[in-house]
Structures are given as structure tokens and as C-alpha cells.
Scaffold this motif. Structure first.
Motif, short mmCIF file in Angstrom:
data_model
loop_
_atom_site.label_atom_id
_atom_site.label_comp_id
_atom_site.label_asym_id
_atom_site.label_seq_id
_atom_site.Cartn_x
_atom_site.Cartn_y
_atom_site.Cartn_z
N MET A 1 0.84 -1.20 0.00
CA MET A 1 0.00 0.00 0.00
C MET A 1 0.88 1.25 0.00
O MET A 1 1.89 1.32 0.68
N ASN A 2 0.42 2.21 -0.76
CA ASN A 2 1.17 3.45 -0.92
C ASN A 2 0.27 4.64 -0.63
O ASN A 2 -0.93 4.60 -0.92
N TRP A 3 0.87 5.69 -0.12
CA TRP A 3 0.20 6.99 -0.03
C TRP A 3 0.94 7.96 -0.94
O TRP A 3 2.18 8.04 -0.91
N TYR A 4 0.17 8.68 -1.73
CA TYR A 4 0.69 9.73 -2.62
C TYR A 4 -0.02 11.03 -2.26
O TYR A 4 -1.07 11.03 -1.61
N ARG A 5 0.55 12.10 -2.75
CA ARG A 5 -0.13 13.40 -2.62
C ARG A 5 0.14 14.25 -3.86
O ARG A 5 1.18 14.10 -4.52
N GLN A 6 -0.81 15.11 -4.12
CA GLN A 6 -0.70 15.99 -5.28
C GLN A 6 -1.19 17.38 -4.89
O GLN A 6 -2.37 17.56 -4.58
N ALA A 7 -0.26 18.32 -4.93
CA ALA A 7 -0.60 19.72 -4.68
C ALA A 7 -1.04 20.36 -5.99
O ALA A 7 -0.69 19.89 -7.07
N ARG B 1 1.96 14.21 -8.94
CA ARG B 1 1.61 13.36 -7.81
C ARG B 1 2.89 12.68 -7.31
O ARG B 1 3.60 12.01 -8.07
N ASP B 2 3.17 12.83 -6.03
CA ASP B 2 4.41 12.33 -5.45
C ASP B 2 4.13 11.26 -4.41
O ASP B 2 3.13 11.34 -3.67
N LEU B 3 5.04 10.31 -4.31
CA LEU B 3 4.93 9.27 -3.30
C LEU B 3 5.27 9.85 -1.93
O LEU B 3 6.30 10.48 -1.75
N VAL B 4 4.39 9.60 -0.98
CA VAL B 4 4.61 10.01 0.41
C VAL B 4 5.29 8.89 1.18
O VAL B 4 6.24 9.09 1.93
N GLY B 5 4.77 7.68 1.00
CA GLY B 5 5.33 6.54 1.70
C GLY B 5 4.65 5.27 1.29
O GLY B 5 3.65 5.26 0.56
N ARG B 6 5.19 4.18 1.79
CA ARG B 6 4.75 2.86 1.36
C ARG B 6 4.88 1.88 2.52
O ARG B 6 5.78 2.01 3.35
N ILE B 7 3.96 0.91 2.54
CA ILE B 7 4.07 -0.17 3.51
C ILE B 7 3.93 -1.48 2.75
O ILE B 7 3.00 -1.67 1.97
N SER B 8 4.87 -2.37 2.99
CA SER B 8 4.85 -3.65 2.29
C SER B 8 3.85 -4.61 2.92
O SER B 8 3.27 -4.32 3.98
N THR B 9 3.68 -5.75 2.28
CA THR B 9 2.78 -6.75 2.86
C THR B 9 3.31 -7.24 4.20
O THR B 9 2.53 -7.63 5.07
N TYR C 1 9.60 6.17 3.51
CA TYR C 1 8.95 7.47 3.40
C TYR C 1 9.78 8.43 2.55
O TYR C 1 11.01 8.31 2.47
N ALA C 2 9.10 9.39 1.99
CA ALA C 2 9.79 10.49 1.34
C ALA C 2 10.54 11.29 2.39
O ALA C 2 10.10 11.40 3.54
N ASP C 3 11.66 11.86 2.00
CA ASP C 3 12.48 12.62 2.95
C ASP C 3 11.68 13.76 3.58
O ASP C 3 11.89 14.09 4.75
N SER C 4 10.78 14.34 2.82
CA SER C 4 10.04 15.50 3.30
C SER C 4 9.09 15.18 4.46
O SER C 4 8.65 16.09 5.16
N VAL C 5 8.78 13.91 4.65
CA VAL C 5 7.82 13.56 5.71
C VAL C 5 8.42 12.64 6.77
O VAL C 5 7.75 12.31 7.75
N LYS C 6 9.65 12.22 6.58
CA LYS C 6 10.28 11.33 7.55
C LYS C 6 10.28 11.95 8.94
O LYS C 6 10.60 13.12 9.11
N TYR D 1 -3.81 10.48 -1.82
CA TYR D 1 -4.37 9.30 -2.45
C TYR D 1 -3.70 8.04 -1.90
O TYR D 1 -2.50 8.04 -1.64
N CYS D 2 -4.47 6.97 -1.78
CA CYS D 2 -3.84 5.69 -1.51
C CYS D 2 -3.88 4.84 -2.78
O CYS D 2 -4.74 5.01 -3.63
N LYS D 3 -2.88 3.99 -2.87
CA LYS D 3 -2.78 3.09 -4.01
C LYS D 3 -2.44 1.70 -3.50
O LYS D 3 -1.54 1.53 -2.67
N ALA D 4 -3.15 0.71 -4.01
CA ALA D 4 -2.88 -0.69 -3.69
C ALA D 4 -2.19 -1.34 -4.88
O ALA D 4 -2.62 -1.17 -6.02
N GLU D 5 -1.11 -2.05 -4.60
CA GLU D 5 -0.43 -2.85 -5.62
C GLU D 5 -0.70 -4.31 -5.28
O GLU D 5 -0.19 -4.84 -4.30
#
Length: 115
Positions: free
Chosen positions: A34-40, A45-53, A59-64, A94-98
Motif C-alpha cells: 500500500m502506498n500513499w501519494y499526494r498531489q498539490a 503526484r508524489d509518493l509520500v510513503g509505502r508499507i509492504s505486505t 517514506y519520502a524525505d520531506s515527511v520522515k 491518495y492511496c494506491k494498492a499494488e
């Protein structure tokens, strides 16, 4: 058909916190990265962070150090805890599921951080 629904966005003052949720239809979450993205506005649209199964995160450096992603497979929900919010965090999130080689996106939730 997999559906993702984000919630929890809103208006918050700088320094405040919000927790976003991403609820998945069916029981796909345990199989999905699962991923979180954001778009200003006006930006890509940029990746904010991700969690594996397995639960590992990055995380992106900007939110660490400020944002944390977690998952509750029993509830088919992924969370994005956002602390010490800054005006530059304002965006649609946005969330994204892979899963099974396919990407699924939610509709997004607006986060606005006032200074």
C-alpha cells in the motif's frame, strides 16, 4: 473490482495532526503493498510513503519523522498518521494498492494546512 476509499482529510493549523484512512473493499489488503501519494495544485503526484505486505515502511524525505503508515489487515484499512503538519503538506492525498500486478487508486482526500 477493488475499491479504495480515503477519509480523514480536512483543515488543520500548522503543527497539528491528522490521520487518514484508506479502506479497501474485499479482503485484498493482506496481499497488497500500500502506498500513499499526494498531489498539490499544479504539481505532479508524489509518493509520500509505502508499507509492504510484511509491514516494512519507507517514506519520502520531506515527511520522515512526521508521518507514519500502518495497516490493519483485519479491518482492510491502511492509515497515514500525519504529525507536525506544515503548509507545504497541503495536497490531495491518495492511496494506491499494488496487488496481483495491478494498481488500484482511491479518489483522494483533501488536506489543507493553514499557517
Amino acid at each position: 473490482q477493488v475499491q479504495l476509499v480515503e477519509s480523514g482529510g480536512g483543515l488543520v493549523q500548522a503543527g497539528g495532526s491528522l490521520r487518514l484512512s484508506c479502506a479497501a473493499s474485499g479482503s485484498i489488503l493482506s496481499a497488497a503493498a500500500m502506498n500513499w501519494y499526494r498531489q498539490a495544485p499544479g504539481k505532479q503526484r508524489d509518493l509520500v510513503g509505502r508499507i509492504s505486505t510484511g509491514g516494512s515502511t519507507n517514506y519520502a524525505d520531506s515527511v520522515k519523522g512526521r508521518f507514519t503508515i500502518s495497516r490493519d489487515n483485519a479491518k482492510n484499512t491502511v492509515y497515514l498518521q500525519m504529525n507536525n503538519l506544515k503548509p507545504e503538506d497541503t495536497a490531495v492525498y491518495y492511496c494506491k494498492a499494488e496487488v496481483w500486478g495491478i494498481n488500484y487508486w482511491g479518489q483522494g482526500t483533501q488536506v489543507t494546512v493553514s499557517s
